[in-house]
Enzyme design. Structure first.
Site, mmCIF file in Angstrom:
data_model
loop_
_atom_site.group_PDB
_atom_site.id
_atom_site.type_symbol
_atom_site.label_atom_id
_atom_site.label_comp_id
_atom_site.label_asym_id
_atom_site.label_seq_id
_atom_site.Cartn_x
_atom_site.Cartn_y
_atom_site.Cartn_z
ATOM 1 N N SER A 197 49.076 45.304 -7.729
ATOM 2 C CA SER A 197 49.145 46.689 -8.202
ATOM 3 C C SER A 197 47.753 47.324 -8.099
ATOM 4 O O SER A 197 47.158 47.274 -7.032
ATOM 5 C CB SER A 197 49.691 46.729 -9.629
ATOM 6 O OG SER A 197 50.045 48.039 -9.984
ATOM 7 N N ASP A 267 71.802 40.747 5.766
ATOM 8 C CA ASP A 267 70.779 39.797 6.232
ATOM 9 C C ASP A 267 71.374 38.436 6.566
ATOM 10 O O ASP A 267 70.652 37.495 6.886
ATOM 11 C CB ASP A 267 69.671 39.656 5.179
ATOM 12 C CG ASP A 267 70.222 39.266 3.799
ATOM 13 O OD1 ASP A 267 71.212 38.504 3.741
ATOM 14 O OD2 ASP A 267 69.670 39.738 2.787
ATOM 15 N N VAL A 273 70.586 39.419 -2.874
ATOM 16 C CA VAL A 273 69.262 39.906 -2.486
ATOM 17 C C VAL A 273 69.356 40.672 -1.166
ATOM 18 O O VAL A 273 69.935 40.179 -0.197
ATOM 19 C CB VAL A 273 68.274 38.723 -2.318
ATOM 20 C CG1 VAL A 273 66.887 39.227 -1.930
ATOM 21 C CG2 VAL A 273 68.222 37.900 -3.596
ATOM 22 N N ASP A 450 60.119 47.169 -4.366
ATOM 23 C CA ASP A 450 59.162 47.697 -5.347
ATOM 24 C C ASP A 450 59.542 49.138 -5.698
ATOM 25 O O ASP A 450 59.597 49.991 -4.815
ATOM 26 C CB ASP A 450 57.752 47.640 -4.746
ATOM 27 C CG ASP A 450 56.651 47.954 -5.756
ATOM 28 O OD1 ASP A 450 56.865 48.833 -6.616
ATOM 29 O OD2 ASP A 450 55.583 47.340 -5.670
ATOM 30 N N HIS A 496 58.052 45.362 -8.584
ATOM 31 C CA HIS A 496 56.617 45.638 -8.569
ATOM 32 C C HIS A 496 55.829 44.474 -9.158
ATOM 33 O O HIS A 496 55.840 44.256 -10.357
ATOM 34 C CB HIS A 496 56.303 46.929 -9.335
ATOM 35 C CG HIS A 496 54.859 47.302 -9.240
ATOM 36 N ND1 HIS A 496 54.232 47.518 -8.030
ATOM 37 C CD2 HIS A 496 53.908 47.486 -10.179
ATOM 38 C CE1 HIS A 496 52.963 47.817 -8.239
ATOM 39 N NE2 HIS A 496 52.736 47.801 -9.535
#
Ligand code: NAG
Ligand code: NAG
Ligand code: NAG
Ligand code: NAG
Ligand code: NAG
Ligand code: NAG
Ligand code: NAG
Ligand code: NAG
Ligand code: NAG
Ligand code: NAG
Ligand code: NAG
Ligand code: NAG
Length: 584
Positions: A197, A267, A273, A450, A496
């Protein structure tokens, strides 16, 4: 067991007298004072011997959550910049001589804070340091001191926070380390930085400005391109105001959840996910969610991620939300689509990139008004405070409204801040030659979902470095040249600087050991070692694909390939014609 020359003996020029020293032997005010670099040897930095404190501490836990206990020398010392009359306080943690492995470690902070903890390196046999940056940064957040008053910017604090304080702390700390342990001046001290960050931005600031000082830098989700990044926090609220629709938070959560469910299998593995947000962007139409039912129970909650300012409560605001029971509307989807599309000016020119589709839409959260029983504007203080203090130079903690604020206003705010902070906070210098040519290694990662710092922001910087430094090479050659010292990884589904409650994906847990092996043993990673921390695949090791290759799973198995996919790659590439200046 290491042996160490006693500093004073070595200084007398006695031939190789070596003695095993204890922590108590070395951890004295006089040993630290004699280890201080002399005035004039580090240009402009004068250490103040009278300010030195040193005390040996035993069986201490480190401030970083590692499980061990450590013995170290707790040192503080101040310095002043020649002619300036200021005072900067440094603290250092020097491990027992028997534990010291010729390493120095610097941790990044977060929000508007530098790290206040010097002990993060102890688990790696590293000395470490932290700085108060001359503005009492151990107690005070930079945004609380950035203005002396309305219209009056504290440039000293700005440069110190941006990059200078950490660079000086590191340069001084390595010198003191050599003197403290009695190493010769040409002996190598491997120097590492690790942060996420703003800590990632701080890492990039060191790579860009103090490259010769560092051997290995780990930078996660860097909050760089600061002007665009911070103003972007008010972009979703501006979208809502412009479109005249304030969606109940539950509606946006449903849109995100439904997007994850729809894009998860693209995917090749259905594991909750979205490992390929690019395929989601290219193949999924948010409109297909219109009409789906959502429900969220009433709650009193806190929202908006982490509070940037220490003046504001950590974790920010608490608010009441009534039960929300409805169906996803076309207006709700239009908001989500506009947010994911990113900021454009009124001429339709792109000004910035955005969060990846399937990332949660935290900055778009609306606020419930009990009196009118309706949802309305909420301005995340991360963005609101940035605009008031850094752009408008008003000592206010938040924007009070978005009256008359258009997309063009956001672009103007960005432009003002780019120009004002181009050589301080912006932190996007793309020529890293000093770092690269002295052997520095950079490990850069970013969660693909994020919701705070857009993942594509990191991709854009990687691409800038590649094109600025290797403009004369072919694509293939520049990739090969870059990955020798700068590797970039997207973390599937991650949020994040951490895992994502909405996507049970992998996260790196071993970055420092990987970096140490790369720097000290020449073991260059080709993939990034991560572990899935929840869900049906909890505990699975995933060796992540190095950018620009992308993962592709085979029929729900635990195996994936790292593929080159030009269409996917192109979906991450941006230009920013709304600005006349180049945007690195
Ligand atoms: C270095 O300079 C500082 C003031 O800038 C002074 O206080 C200190 O005594 C000087 N050190 C030496 C060894 O002269
Ligand atoms: C630190 O802990 C060790 C092991 O528990 C113990 O033997 C030692 O006496 C402790 N040292 C101090 C200074 O407390
Ligand atoms: C380290 O020393 C400083 C200065 O004496 C002191 O304020 C601080 O509390 C000490 N840290 C620890 C962990 O004891
Ligand atoms: C700074 O400006 C704001 C907005 O005009 C005002 O509310 C505030 O009182 C001013 N502060 C000072 C110290 O003048
Ligand atoms: C979204 O998914 C999360 C995690 O599965 C769940 O806790 C939450 O209730 C869902 N929200 C909506 C609105 O469906
Ligand atoms: C998504 O679907 C809607 C409704 O069918 C359509 O109007 C829109 O053009 C589609 N968007 C894209 C990007 O294909
Ligand atoms: C939500 O609204 C629907 C339709 O209006 C209703 O059938 C359902 O019972 C409501 N659910 C809750 C939990 O209130
Ligand atoms: C809003 O109204 C609800 C229900 O009437 C009540 O429980 C809650 O305390 C109120 N919240 C505020 C902040 O007034
Ligand atoms: C910032 O101000 C806006 C508008 O008044 C408000 O909705 C929001 O809750 C404020 N945020 C914080 C963190 O105070
Ligand atoms: C917004 O614009 C209107 C019309 O130009 C003007 O009257 C008003 O004062 C402006 N409001 C603010 C807060 O600037
Ligand atoms: C990955 O890291 C874990 C520790 O987090 C380690 O146990 C494992 O051996 C590593 N695997 C590989 C293939 O490097
Ligand atoms: C993968 O698993 C999902 C559900 O877990 C299933 O719907 C899907 O058919 C499976 N795909 C393949 C290729 O086996």
């Amino acid at each position: 067991m290491h042996t160490y020359k006693i500093a004073t003996v070595a200084a007398l020029g006695a031939a190789a007298v070596t003695t095993a020293s204890s922590l108590a032997d070395l951890c004295t005010v006089s040993n630290v004072q004699s280890a201080l670099p002399s005035n004039g040897t580090l240009l402009g930095i004068n250490l103040l011997p009278s300010t030195v404190t040193a005390s040996a501490l035993y069986n201490q836990s480190s401030g970083t959550g590692s499980s061990g206990t450590y013995n170290y020398c707790n040192v503080t010392v101040s310095y002043t910049h020649t002619g300036k009359g200021d005072a900067v306080v440094l603290k250092y943690a020097f491990p027992s001589p028997s534990d010291f492995e010729n390493r120095f470690y610097v941790a990044g902070g977060g929000g508007f804070s530098l790290s206040t903890d010097a002990t993060g390196g102890l688990e790696y046999g590293a000395a470490g340091g932290a700085t108060d940056a001359g503005y009492d940064a151990f107690e005070t957040s930079y945004d609380d001191v950035v203005l002396y008053g309305n219209g009056s910017l504290n440039w000293d604090a700005t440069y110190m926070f941006s990059y200078q304080a950490l660079g000086e702390m590191t340069k001084v700390g390595k010198e003191i380390s050599k003197g403290f342990y009695g190493l010769s001046s040409d002996e190598k001290i491997y120097t590492y930085f690790e942060g996420c960050s703003d800590g990632g931005r701080e890492g990039m600031s060191q790579v860009q400005r103090w490259g010769e000082e560092y051997d290995g830098v780990i930078a996660g989700a860097p909050a760089f391109r600061f002007a665009q990044q911070q103003v972007t926090h008010v972009f979703p609220a501006t979208v809502e105001k412009t479109q005249g629709y304030y969606p109940p938070p539950c509606e946006l959560q449903k849109i995100v959840n439904a997007t994850i469910a729809a894009c998860d299998p693209l995917d090749g593995r259905t594991d909750g996910v979205v490992s390929r947000s690019d395929l989601c962007k290219l193949n999924f139409n948010l409109s297909s969610i219109i009409g789906e039912h959502y429900y969220c129970a009433a709650e009193t909650s806190s929202s908006l991620g982490f509070g940037f300012s220490k003046r504001q409560a950590a974790g920010s605001t608490t608010s009441y939300q009534p039960a929300q029971n409805g169906t996803v509307t076309a207006q709700g989807v239009a908001i989500a689509q506009a947010v994911y599309d990113g900021l454009h000016n009124s001429a339709g020119e792109r000004a910035y990139l955005s969060w990846q589709i399937a990332a949660s839409l935290d900055d778009a959260d609306t606020e419930y008004n009990n009196d009118t029983e309706s949802w309305g504007l909420e301005i995340p203080s991360t963005g609101g405070e940035y605009v008031t203090k850094f752009v408008e130079l008003l000592d206010l903690d938040n924007l009070s409204n978005l009256d008359n604020v258009t997309y063009d206003t956001l672009v103007d705010w960005m432009n003002t801040a780019i120009v004002r902070y181009l050589d301080s906070l912006q932190t996007t210098l793309p020529d890293l030659t000093p770092f690269q040519s002295t052997g520095g290694k950079l490990l850069h990662y970013h969660g693909e979902s994020d919701p705070s710092i857009p993942t594509a922001s990191s991709v854009h910087y990687w691409q800038s470095v590649r094109s600025i430094m290797y403009n004369d090479l072919t694509d293939e050659e520049s990739l090969a040249a870059l990955e020798d010292w700068y590797q970039f990884y997207l973390i599937p589904g991650a949020a994040h600087c951490g895992t994502n409650t909405l996507q049970p994906g992998p996260y790196p847990e071993n970055n420092m050991n990987i970096m140490i092996d790369w720097v000290e043993n020449g073991v260059k990673p080709t993939r990034l070692n991560t572990t899935v921390s929840s869900g049906q695949y909890e505990g699975e090791t995933q060796m992540l694909c190095q950018w620009p290759t992308r993962p592709l799973w085979h029929g729900n198995s635990s195996n994936f390939e790292c593929v080159n996919d030009q269409k996917s790659y192109d979906s991450w590439m941006y230009t920013f014609p709304a600005f006349k200046l180049p945007v690195y």
